[in-house]
Design a protein around this motif. Structure first.
Motif, PDB file in Angstrom:
ATOM      1  N   LEU A 184       0.859  -1.183   0.000  1.00  0.00           N
ATOM      2  CA  LEU A 184       0.000   0.000   0.000  1.00  0.00           C
ATOM      3  C   LEU A 184       0.896   1.233   0.000  1.00  0.00           C
ATOM      4  O   LEU A 184       1.693   1.422   0.918  1.00  0.00           O
ATOM      5  N   ARG A 186      -0.417   4.467  -0.763  1.00  0.00           N
ATOM      6  CA  ARG A 186      -1.159   5.667  -0.349  1.00  0.00           C
ATOM      7  C   ARG A 186      -2.526   5.266   0.175  1.00  0.00           C
ATOM      8  O   ARG A 186      -3.236   4.483  -0.444  1.00  0.00           O
ATOM      9  N   ASP A 187      -2.876   5.811   1.332  1.00  0.00           N
ATOM     10  CA  ASP A 187      -4.198   5.572   1.902  1.00  0.00           C
ATOM     11  C   ASP A 187      -5.242   6.364   1.121  1.00  0.00           C
ATOM     12  O   ASP A 187      -4.934   7.388   0.506  1.00  0.00           O
TER      13      ASP A 187
END
Length: 198
Positions: A184, A186-187
């Protein structure tokens, strides 16, 4: 079709040392105490919950580089919208669906995803450097207790970058492989709920 071979890094091993926190996650030193402890930690997570999370595997200070590279590729993403596939990746007719039939093999789920395929990811892209790093492959094999792993030969699906646009969703599903490794970078600004059940 040949498996992508590991090429020399653009800037040597420094690219990986810059991206991956190898002090915290010594995946290239599995025979020493720290490497062995990491393997045991990951195996314990797999046994307990079917997943292992390595927080900040990519150094937080370097995530912006990966995000920038992904944003450059995002316009190349293929959009797949599907409302006729079950959680088992089987196709059913939307017309034949009975709203009162609860069985998941007869009920499609909505999916809308954007994906940049492997063949569009440049050789010097950070995500590709990590994917094609032999030490990572060896680490995953050790954690999973298999003699050897091979990279997926598919030049489109072997590696991909998911680009989630507003409204996208990957409906509940079972993956069609033994395991998945994801990074992941970027949130989501809002929403972006992820649920995993062993």
């Amino acid at each position: 079709m040949a498996t992508p071979t590991l090429r020399p890094f653009a800037d040597g091993l420094d690219d990986i040392l810059e991206l991956v926190d190898l002090d915290r996650y010594p995946i290239q030193r599995l025979d020493d105490r720290a490497g062995g402890a990491l393997v045991e930690h990951c195996r314990a997570g797999m046994a307990a919950q079917g997943a292992c999370v390595l927080e900040d595997f990519i150094r937080p200070a370097r995530l912006s580089r990966l995000v920038a590279q992904a944003e450059t590729l995002a316009p190349l993403a293929h959009h797949n919208a599907n409302c006729t596939t079950t959680p088992y990746q089987e196709t059913v007719s939307a017309k034949a669906t009975d709203d009162h039939d609860p069985h998941p093999r007869r009920r499609p789920r909505n999916t809308s995803v954007h994906v940049v395929a492997y063949d569009l990811i440049p050789e010097d892209n950070g995500i590709r450097l990590v994917y094609e790093w032999d030490a990572l492959l060896g680490f995953l094999a050790t954690v999973l207790s298999v003699p050897r792993l091979y990279r997926y030969e598919d030049r489109l699906a072997g590696l991909n970058i998911a680009v989630n646009e507003p409204g996208d969703e990957n409906g509940w599903h079972f993956d069609q492989c033994d395991f998945v490794s994801s990074i992941l970078i970027r949130d989501a600004k809002e929403g972006g709920h992820f649920e995993f059940v062993p």
